[in-house]
Design a protein around this motif. Structure first.
Motif, short mmCIF file in Angstrom:
data_model
loop_
_atom_site.label_atom_id
_atom_site.label_comp_id
_atom_site.label_asym_id
_atom_site.label_seq_id
_atom_site.Cartn_x
_atom_site.Cartn_y
_atom_site.Cartn_z
N GLU A 223 5.20 22.44 77.74
CA GLU A 223 5.99 23.41 77.17
C GLU A 223 7.40 23.71 78.13
O GLU A 223 7.30 23.50 79.06
CB GLU A 223 5.22 24.82 77.47
CG GLU A 223 3.95 24.87 76.83
CD GLU A 223 3.22 26.13 76.97
OE1 GLU A 223 3.56 26.96 77.92
OE2 GLU A 223 2.07 26.12 76.37
N ALA B 71 11.48 27.94 67.64
CA ALA B 71 10.57 27.32 68.29
C ALA B 71 10.50 25.66 67.63
O ALA B 71 10.74 25.68 66.56
CB ALA B 71 9.19 27.57 68.17
N GLU C 92 3.91 15.39 73.40
CA GLU C 92 4.76 16.37 72.62
C GLU C 92 4.96 17.58 73.63
O GLU C 92 4.25 17.84 74.64
CB GLU C 92 3.85 17.02 71.45
CG GLU C 92 2.58 17.71 71.72
CD GLU C 92 1.95 18.16 70.64
OE1 GLU C 92 1.38 19.40 70.59
OE2 GLU C 92 1.49 17.62 69.72
N LYS D 298 8.72 21.32 68.04
CA LYS D 298 7.91 20.54 68.92
C LYS D 298 8.51 19.12 69.11
O LYS D 298 9.21 18.48 68.04
CB LYS D 298 6.59 20.30 67.95
CG LYS D 298 5.68 19.19 68.81
CD LYS D 298 4.36 18.96 68.02
CE LYS D 298 3.61 20.03 67.74
NZ LYS D 298 2.23 19.92 66.87
N GLN E 215 10.34 26.83 73.25
CA GLN E 215 10.73 28.26 72.71
C GLN E 215 12.34 28.38 73.33
O GLN E 215 12.35 28.31 74.58
CB GLN E 215 9.90 29.32 73.15
CG GLN E 215 8.29 28.88 72.63
CD GLN E 215 7.41 29.85 72.97
OE1 GLN E 215 7.53 30.97 73.16
NE2 GLN E 215 6.28 29.46 73.63
N GLU F 228 6.20 21.70 73.36
CA GLU F 228 6.41 22.86 72.67
C GLU F 228 7.82 23.36 73.26
O GLU F 228 7.63 23.73 74.47
CB GLU F 228 5.42 23.72 72.56
CG GLU F 228 4.19 23.32 71.82
CD GLU F 228 4.41 23.21 70.02
OE1 GLU F 228 5.07 23.75 69.59
OE2 GLU F 228 3.63 22.53 69.52
#
Length: 195
Positions: free
Chosen positions: A38, A181, A168, A183, A172, A170
């Motif tokens: 993230e 947002a 991946e 990916k 934001q 993610e």
């Protein structure tokens, strides 16, 4: 209250993302997933703040507390890599961004005593307080100051080359132009900051 720029920047990042309610996010961290990281990004004025979270398995190949010298060295090497913002991100040269602060940490180096208790083997590798001891993570925080923030159109994320098991990330992001947002994947590793 501390005047430490890392503390101030981290607090600003957390507050901005919580207040703004990033697009497509529930406001809570997802469950720990191997192969998935993230990044939270806030662009405010000349400042770019980024917070990164990665599973230990994708960074060093394990998630247990580092106890052997080999494991401790692997975690320390990974922390050094993560604090090298130039290895992680490529910002456009025209934006004139300079790294103001970087800090990385990992729960893999936490001591048992820091929690005030020991793991109970009968408890399935879970601490008494319910925290799962088997899912160690890495976290990093970066703060950049950009001379020409209007030229900050995108950021290349180089994590996939450094940590090949990562599939991946993610993202934001909150900027003056909005929030979104996305990916990222090994074949699509650019954070676009313009709409």
């Amino acid at each position: 209250m501390s005047n430490n720029p890392l503390t101030t920047g981290a607090a600003l990042l957390a507050v901005t993302l919580c207040v703004a309610g990033p697009a497509g996010a529930s406001g809570e961290h997802d469950a720990h997933v191997h192969g998935a990281g993230e990044i939270n990004v806030v662009v405010e004025g000349n400042d770019v703040l980024m917070e990164l979270t990665l599973p230990g398995a994708d960074v060093v190949g394990f998630e247990h507390r580092a106890e052997s010298e080999t494991d401790v060295a692997a975690v320390q090497d990974a922390l050094e890599t993560l604090e090298n913002a130039g290895a992680i991100f490529a910002l456009p040269a025209g934006a004139g961004c300079e790294l103001a602060a970087a800090h990385a940490e990992s729960s893999l180096l936490e001591e048992i005593e820091s929690h005030g208790h020991k793991d109970d083997p009968k408890d399935g590798n879970r601490h008494e307080d319910g925290h799962d001891a088997g899912h160690g993570d890495f976290g990093a925080f970066y703060e950049f100051t950009c001379a020409a923030p209007d030229a900050l159109k995108d950021i290349e994320v180089r994590l996939f080359a450094l940590f090949p098991s990562l599939k991946e990330v993610e993202v934001q992001a909150v900027t003056a132009k909005g929030q979104w947002a996305k990916k990222l994947t090994p074949t699509d590793n650019r954070l676009m900051l313009v709409f």
